[in-house]
Design a protein around this motif. Sequence first.
Motif, PDB file in Angstrom:
ATOM      1  N   ILE A  62      25.422  89.586  32.986  1.00  0.00           N
ATOM      2  CA  ILE A  62      26.675  90.326  33.120  1.00  0.00           C
ATOM      3  C   ILE A  62      27.801  89.546  32.447  1.00  0.00           C
ATOM      4  O   ILE A  62      28.499  90.069  31.589  1.00  0.00           O
ATOM      5  CB  ILE A  62      27.006  90.574  34.603  1.00  0.00           C
ATOM      6  CG1 ILE A  62      25.866  91.338  35.274  1.00  0.00           C
ATOM      7  CG2 ILE A  62      28.325  91.345  34.729  1.00  0.00           C
ATOM      8  CD1 ILE A  62      26.007  91.463  36.756  1.00  0.00           C
ATOM      9  N   ALA A  63      27.953  88.287  32.846  1.00  0.00           N
ATOM     10  CA  ALA A  63      29.005  87.441  32.285  1.00  0.00           C
ATOM     11  C   ALA A  63      28.609  86.987  30.882  1.00  0.00           C
ATOM     12  O   ALA A  63      27.635  86.259  30.716  1.00  0.00           O
ATOM     13  CB  ALA A  63      29.253  86.237  33.192  1.00  0.00           C
ATOM     14  N   ARG A  64      29.348  87.447  29.885  1.00  0.00           N
ATOM     15  CA  ARG A  64      29.089  87.068  28.502  1.00  0.00           C
ATOM     16  C   ARG A  64      30.038  85.945  28.124  1.00  0.00           C
ATOM     17  O   ARG A  64      31.204  86.170  27.861  1.00  0.00           O
ATOM     18  CB  ARG A  64      29.314  88.264  27.579  1.00  0.00           C
ATOM     19  CG  ARG A  64      28.359  89.419  27.773  1.00  0.00           C
ATOM     20  CD  ARG A  64      26.958  89.085  27.319  1.00  0.00           C
ATOM     21  NE  ARG A  64      26.932  88.437  26.022  1.00  0.00           N
ATOM     22  CZ  ARG A  64      27.015  89.050  24.850  1.00  0.00           C
ATOM     23  NH1 ARG A  64      27.117  90.359  24.810  1.00  0.00           N
ATOM     24  NH2 ARG A  64      26.987  88.370  23.720  1.00  0.00           N
ATOM     25  N   MET A  65      29.547  84.710  28.093  1.00  0.00           N
ATOM     26  CA  MET A  65      30.371  83.569  27.714  1.00  0.00           C
ATOM     27  C   MET A  65      29.985  83.044  26.323  1.00  0.00           C
ATOM     28  O   MET A  65      30.852  82.757  25.510  1.00  0.00           O
ATOM     29  CB  MET A  65      30.212  82.428  28.726  1.00  0.00           C
ATOM     30  CG  MET A  65      30.399  82.844  30.167  1.00  0.00           C
ATOM     31  SD  MET A  65      32.089  83.315  30.518  1.00  0.00           S
ATOM     32  CE  MET A  65      31.968  83.604  32.274  1.00  0.00           C
ATOM     33  N   GLN A  66      28.687  82.919  26.090  1.00  0.00           N
ATOM     34  CA  GLN A  66      28.204  82.358  24.824  1.00  0.00           C
ATOM     35  C   GLN A  66      27.370  83.399  24.091  1.00  0.00           C
ATOM     36  O   GLN A  66      26.487  84.028  24.668  1.00  0.00           O
ATOM     37  CB  GLN A  66      27.350  81.115  25.073  1.00  0.00           C
ATOM     38  CG  GLN A  66      26.808  80.484  23.788  1.00  0.00           C
ATOM     39  CD  GLN A  66      26.061  79.199  24.061  1.00  0.00           C
ATOM     40  OE1 GLN A  66      26.447  78.422  24.936  1.00  0.00           O
ATOM     41  NE2 GLN A  66      24.988  78.961  23.338  1.00  0.00           N
ATOM     42  N   ARG A  67      27.649  83.598  22.836  1.00  0.00           N
ATOM     43  CA  ARG A  67      26.902  84.562  22.043  1.00  0.00           C
ATOM     44  C   ARG A  67      25.518  84.025  21.712  1.00  0.00           C
ATOM     45  O   ARG A  67      25.299  82.816  21.680  1.00  0.00           O
ATOM     46  CB  ARG A  67      27.672  84.889  20.759  1.00  0.00           C
ATOM     47  CG  ARG A  67      27.976  83.676  19.927  1.00  0.00           C
ATOM     48  CD  ARG A  67      29.090  83.917  18.941  1.00  0.00           C
ATOM     49  NE  ARG A  67      28.676  84.758  17.813  1.00  0.00           N
ATOM     50  CZ  ARG A  67      29.517  85.187  16.872  1.00  0.00           C
ATOM     51  NH1 ARG A  67      30.814  84.898  16.949  1.00  0.00           N
ATOM     52  NH2 ARG A  67      29.089  85.918  15.881  1.00  0.00           N
ATOM     53  N   ALA A  68      24.588  84.925  21.428  1.00  0.00           N
ATOM     54  CA  ALA A  68      23.204  84.526  21.173  1.00  0.00           C
ATOM     55  C   ALA A  68      22.983  84.088  19.736  1.00  0.00           C
ATOM     56  O   ALA A  68      22.088  83.288  19.462  1.00  0.00           O
ATOM     57  CB  ALA A  68      22.262  85.677  21.517  1.00  0.00           C
ATOM     58  N   GLY A  69      23.767  84.612  18.803  1.00  0.00           N
ATOM     59  CA  GLY A  69      23.602  84.266  17.396  1.00  0.00           C
ATOM     60  C   GLY A  69      24.922  84.418  16.674  1.00  0.00           C
ATOM     61  O   GLY A  69      25.957  84.697  17.281  1.00  0.00           O
ATOM     62  N   LEU A  70      24.892  84.264  15.356  1.00  0.00           N
ATOM     63  CA  LEU A  70      26.124  84.269  14.581  1.00  0.00           C
ATOM     64  C   LEU A  70      26.281  85.495  13.697  1.00  0.00           C
ATOM     65  O   LEU A  70      27.382  85.766  13.223  1.00  0.00           O
ATOM     66  CB  LEU A  70      26.183  83.018  13.695  1.00  0.00           C
ATOM     67  CG  LEU A  70      26.190  81.664  14.411  1.00  0.00           C
ATOM     68  CD1 LEU A  70      26.230  80.537  13.386  1.00  0.00           C
ATOM     69  CD2 LEU A  70      27.375  81.550  15.360  1.00  0.00           C
ATOM     70  N   ASP A  71      25.209  86.235  13.442  1.00  0.00           N
ATOM     71  CA  ASP A  71      25.234  87.245  12.389  1.00  0.00           C
ATOM     72  C   ASP A  71      25.514  88.662  12.874  1.00  0.00           C
ATOM     73  O   ASP A  71      26.002  89.488  12.100  1.00  0.00           O
ATOM     74  CB  ASP A  71      23.885  87.254  11.654  1.00  0.00           C
ATOM     75  CG  ASP A  71      23.572  85.903  11.034  1.00  0.00           C
ATOM     76  OD1 ASP A  71      24.504  85.281  10.501  1.00  0.00           O
ATOM     77  OD2 ASP A  71      22.403  85.472  11.100  1.00  0.00           O
ATOM     78  N   ASP A  72      25.205  88.980  14.109  1.00  0.00           N
ATOM     79  CA  ASP A  72      25.175  90.362  14.573  1.00  0.00           C
ATOM     80  C   ASP A  72      26.581  90.929  14.779  1.00  0.00           C
ATOM     81  O   ASP A  72      27.292  90.521  15.692  1.00  0.00           O
ATOM     82  CB  ASP A  72      24.381  90.447  15.872  1.00  0.00           C
ATOM     83  CG  ASP A  72      24.164  91.870  16.339  1.00  0.00           C
ATOM     84  OD1 ASP A  72      24.521  92.792  15.580  1.00  0.00           O
ATOM     85  OD2 ASP A  72      23.648  92.054  17.445  1.00  0.00           O
ATOM     86  N   PRO A  73      27.007  91.913  13.961  1.00  0.00           N
ATOM     87  CA  PRO A  73      28.332  92.517  14.140  1.00  0.00           C
ATOM     88  C   PRO A  73      28.294  93.697  15.108  1.00  0.00           C
ATOM     89  O   PRO A  73      28.658  94.822  14.779  1.00  0.00           O
ATOM     90  CB  PRO A  73      28.688  92.962  12.716  1.00  0.00           C
ATOM     91  CG  PRO A  73      27.365  93.352  12.129  1.00  0.00           C
ATOM     92  CD  PRO A  73      26.338  92.433  12.754  1.00  0.00           C
ATOM     93  N   THR A  74      27.833  93.421  16.309  1.00  0.00           N
ATOM     94  CA  THR A  74      27.765  94.442  17.360  1.00  0.00           C
ATOM     95  C   THR A  74      28.532  93.943  18.571  1.00  0.00           C
ATOM     96  O   THR A  74      28.478  92.755  18.894  1.00  0.00           O
ATOM     97  CB  THR A  74      26.302  94.714  17.761  1.00  0.00           C
ATOM     98  OG1 THR A  74      25.558  95.114  16.615  1.00  0.00           O
ATOM     99  CG2 THR A  74      26.210  95.805  18.821  1.00  0.00           C
ATOM    100  N   LEU A  75      29.235  94.842  19.236  1.00  0.00           N
ATOM    101  CA  LEU A  75      29.865  94.511  20.509  1.00  0.00           C
ATOM    102  C   LEU A  75      28.921  94.920  21.626  1.00  0.00           C
ATOM    103  O   LEU A  75      28.463  96.064  21.682  1.00  0.00           O
ATOM    104  CB  LEU A  75      31.201  95.237  20.661  1.00  0.00           C
ATOM    105  CG  LEU A  75      32.270  94.921  19.614  1.00  0.00           C
ATOM    106  CD1 LEU A  75      33.549  95.698  19.930  1.00  0.00           C
ATOM    107  CD2 LEU A  75      32.546  93.428  19.523  1.00  0.00           C
ATOM    108  N   ASP A  76      28.614  93.977  22.501  1.00  0.00           N
ATOM    109  CA  ASP A  76      27.708  94.202  23.628  1.00  0.00           C
ATOM    110  C   ASP A  76      28.557  94.150  24.896  1.00  0.00           C
ATOM    111  O   ASP A  76      28.929  93.070  25.366  1.00  0.00           O
ATOM    112  CB  ASP A  76      26.625  93.124  23.631  1.00  0.00           C
ATOM    113  CG  ASP A  76      25.503  93.412  24.623  1.00  0.00           C
ATOM    114  OD1 ASP A  76      25.706  94.249  25.512  1.00  0.00           O
ATOM    115  OD2 ASP A  76      24.441  92.776  24.510  1.00  0.00           O
ATOM    116  N   ALA A  77      28.894  95.331  25.430  1.00  0.00           N
ATOM    117  CA  ALA A  77      29.778  95.414  26.593  1.00  0.00           C
ATOM    118  C   ALA A  77      28.964  95.601  27.866  1.00  0.00           C
ATOM    119  O   ALA A  77      27.977  96.336  27.888  1.00  0.00           O
ATOM    120  CB  ALA A  77      30.759  96.569  26.424  1.00  0.00           C
TER     121      ALA A  77
END
Length: 311
Positions: A206-221
Amino acid sequence: MSASPTGRGLLLLHNPRSGTSVVRADPMPEIRRRLPDAAIAELGDRSIDEVVTAALGDDDPPAVLGILGGDGSVSRVAHLARGHGLPLLVLPGGTFNHFARAAGLETVTDALDAFAAGTSRAVAVAELRIDDGEPITVLNAASVGAYPELLAQREKRTSLGKWWGGAVAAWRELHDAHRITVVRGGRRAVAWSVFVGVGVDDPRRIARMQRAGLDDPTLDARLHHARGTRLRAVTSLAFGRRTIAVLRALRLMPPASDLERILVDDIDLTVRTGEAPAVYVHDGELEEAPADEFRIRMRAVPEGLRVFARR
């Protein structure tokens, strides 16, 4: 002009207030040894914007901006680097260093090695607007609801330090967490929290603090509907994998039916805070909202920033 491996052409900003809750060796001796020609500026009483603006006005402006600090400082320097078309060197110097870790830069030595090798790459970022304000660069995530409220509680207890202040704030949130109302596309929801992160990540979080990668231009809400207890509202803010696993085993995490996930290129929300404080967070930085009802717009930007990262 580009910066040399010895640091010529690099302006490195140092935020000495970052990472004060973590005991670690002073990285400055290694930085000065490996970057003898870099211009190094300690922020002190000067803001990041003031230091960068002055440097860019010089006859020999920097070709690379660098920052030794936490995610909030990194995010601000990233915004300035984007605005001036400069690459960014991130030296992890904060408590969590979420963006640096996503870039494979666990230590200052990792970052210095990437800079010396000249291995830079374009990464996806996001732009956040509050009402009709100027866009803000977001590297990791933005949030409204329980997490900003928790940080606001912690800010009242800075004399206790980040860890103890956070513990007391979490205890208060167990009793005082407030629901917020979120409207998207005419649809209304009562929620404990909303997190909007850069890039697709583990759907169980639920809590999004750190992204999984650098390339993906998607917002994950992630929208946490306010159907459960305050206890689950607070435990949902856990972001360590082991912590989440333990809380899930104890059945303290919210059930899947309370969570809504939205994958988009851009998102437009109206937030009504009600009795909750009118605040929001981006990359760990707590900000005051202009009113208890405000609009959040966030859009993904592919290859929006160039950073030095490990191969």
